[in-house]
Design an enzyme around this catalytic site. Structure first.
Site, PDB file in Angstrom:
ATOM      1  CB  CYS A 140      -0.880  -0.005   1.252  1.00  0.00           C
ATOM      2  SG  CYS A 140      -1.897   1.486   1.402  1.00  0.00           S
ATOM      3  CG  HIS A 147      -5.400  -1.832  -1.696  1.00  0.00           C
ATOM      4  ND1 HIS A 147      -4.503  -2.514  -0.883  1.00  0.00           N
ATOM      5  CD2 HIS A 147      -5.091  -0.510  -1.568  1.00  0.00           C
ATOM      6  CE1 HIS A 147      -3.702  -1.639  -0.295  1.00  0.00           C
ATOM      7  NE2 HIS A 147      -4.033  -0.416  -0.699  1.00  0.00           N
ATOM      8  CD  GLU A 148      -6.301   1.873  -4.413  1.00  0.00           C
ATOM      9  OE1 GLU A 148      -6.392   2.729  -3.518  1.00  0.00           O
ATOM     10  OE2 GLU A 148      -5.245   1.262  -4.660  1.00  0.00           O
ATOM     11  CG  HIS A 204      -7.166   3.217   0.790  1.00  0.00           C
ATOM     12  ND1 HIS A 204      -6.473   3.532   1.933  1.00  0.00           N
ATOM     13  CD2 HIS A 204      -6.311   2.492   0.020  1.00  0.00           C
ATOM     14  CE1 HIS A 204      -5.251   3.025   1.868  1.00  0.00           C
ATOM     15  NE2 HIS A 204      -5.125   2.384   0.712  1.00  0.00           N
TER      16      HIS A 204
HETATM   17  C1  LIG Z   1      -2.464  -5.053  -4.925  1.00  0.00           C
HETATM   18  S1  LIG Z   1      -3.485  -3.706  -4.586  1.00  0.00           S
HETATM   19  C2  LIG Z   1      -2.282  -2.413  -4.298  1.00  0.00           C
HETATM   20  C3  LIG Z   1      -2.825  -1.059  -4.536  1.00  0.00           C
HETATM   21  C4  LIG Z   1      -1.954   0.001  -3.918  1.00  0.00           C
HETATM   22  N1  LIG Z   1      -2.635   1.233  -4.004  1.00  0.00           N
HETATM   23  C5  LIG Z   1      -2.614   2.157  -3.029  1.00  0.00           C
HETATM   24  O1  LIG Z   1      -2.141   2.044  -1.938  1.00  0.00           O
HETATM   25  C6  LIG Z   1      -0.616   0.101  -4.604  1.00  0.00           C
HETATM   26  O2  LIG Z   1      -0.510   0.668  -5.684  1.00  0.00           O
HETATM   27  N2  LIG Z   1       0.426  -0.438  -3.967  1.00  0.00           N
HETATM   28  C7  LIG Z   1       1.770  -0.437  -4.522  1.00  0.00           C
HETATM   29  C8  LIG Z   1       2.808  -0.557  -3.425  1.00  0.00           C
HETATM   30  C9  LIG Z   1       1.906  -1.603  -5.481  1.00  0.00           C
HETATM   31  O3  LIG Z   1       1.215  -2.600  -5.360  1.00  0.00           O
HETATM   32  N3  LIG Z   1       2.826  -1.470  -6.448  1.00  0.00           N
HETATM   33  C10 LIG Z   1       3.108  -2.531  -7.372  1.00  0.00           C
HETATM   34  C11 LIG Z   1       3.879  -1.996  -8.585  1.00  0.00           C
HETATM   35  O4  LIG Z   1       5.080  -1.406  -8.202  1.00  0.00           O
HETATM   36  C12 LIG Z   1       3.927  -3.628  -6.691  1.00  0.00           C
HETATM   37  O5  LIG Z   1       3.960  -4.739  -7.249  1.00  0.00           O
HETATM   38  O6  LIG Z   1       4.541  -3.378  -5.641  1.00  0.00           O
HETATM   39 FE   LIG Z   2      -3.445   1.479  -0.077  1.00  0.00          FE
END
Ligand SMILES: CSCC[C@H](NC=O)C(=O)N[C@@H](C)C(=O)N[C@@H](CO)C(=O)O
Ligand SMILES: [Fe+2]
Length: 254
Positions: free
Chosen positions: A152, A194-195, A198
């Protein structure tokens, strides 16, 4: 350059006009009676209390709000003004999402407490499809659940397993205010959930098992200490005093 559209034609399996909502367990976070009342009105509960222009005011560049900031637990208002400012906010959210290596982002994570999320499960500008959802409601979830190692943006560097339904059905508005229904599965379903959490003030560790939570406890404590030293305030929540809320950790019936 990926098209900035409100709904994906590849990842989203169906796109139907706004019909009546199902009475079957729409979201694990809403009581069936409440959802039925919402369905009759054709609006989400959040739309009872709409965001004002002040609620939607922002200064670019947006910054990610980190745990345990209370903004992440605050109520998120519905949106009923679909104007240039909203489009600009969604654009800025995509910008910060890509810059921080995200695949999804909710408005409270950039300090705006409204019912808005953006995501692109490809995670790269120019790849995949950019999706914007306003005032979303989950009206059905699959019985089948899957585990996924989630991260996240509000918990930098922390990853842990979270179990969620494999597929879901959603009712939402697009950036122009148009209503639509979509089915999601795979990574888009994961990112959306996940969103969506939030937008209800629910954080990913609220859905972890005790065992998984123990594996990231020290990292959560470190974020609490960082918040206290940066703000001079007491952390509004402490993982050491954490009480699991069963209605959050469980899943609604499919
Ligand atoms: C698997 S749902 C994750 C959604 C999250 N959104 C907001 O908090 C998010 O984008 N988290 C990132 C840390 C993420 O998952 N990034 C990807 C691509 O870099 C990853 O594989 O870490
Ligand atoms: Fe998140």
């Amino acid at each position: 350059m990926a098209a900035r559209c409100s709904v994906s034609h590849n990842a989203l399996l169906s796109l139907l006009p706004r019909p009546m909502l199902s009475s079957r367990a729409p979201s694990r976070l809403l009581r069936p009676s409440k959802v039925l009342a919402m369905a009759r009105r054709g609006f989400s509960s959040q739309e009872d209390d709409f965001a004002s222009p002040d609620d939607l005011r922002f200064e670019p560049p947006l910054k990610i709000v980190e745990y345990p900031h209370p903004i992440l637990r605050a109520r998120n208002k519905g949106i009923n003004t679909f104007d240039e400012n909203l489009k600009k906010l969604a654009d800025e959210m995509f910008d910060v999402m890509y810059k921080t290596d995200g695949i999804g982002l909710s408005a409270p994570q950039v300090g705006i407490n409204v019912q808005l999320m953006v995501f692109n499960s490809a995670g790269e500008r120019g790849e995949g499809e950019e999706i914007i959802l306003v005032n979303p409601i989950v009206y059905r979830v699959s019985k089948k659940t899957v585990l996924f190692n989630e991260g996240c943006l509000s918990f930098p560097g922390i990853y842990a397993d979270v179990e969620r339904p494999a597929s879901i059905k959603i009712d939402a508005r697009d950036i122009t205010g148009g209503s639509f229904r979509v089915n999601l599965s795979g990574l888009p379903a994961r990112v959306f959930q996940h969103e969506f959490d939030h937008l209800q003030g629910v954080l990913f560790f609220d859905r972890m098992t005790e065992e998984v939570l123990s594996s990231i406890r020290s990292q959560l404590k470190a974020l609490e200490v960082k918040y206290e030293s940066q703000t001079g305030l007491q952390s509004p929540e402490r993982i050491d005093d954490y009480k699991r809320r069963e209605e959050v950790a469980g899943f609604g019936r499919a």
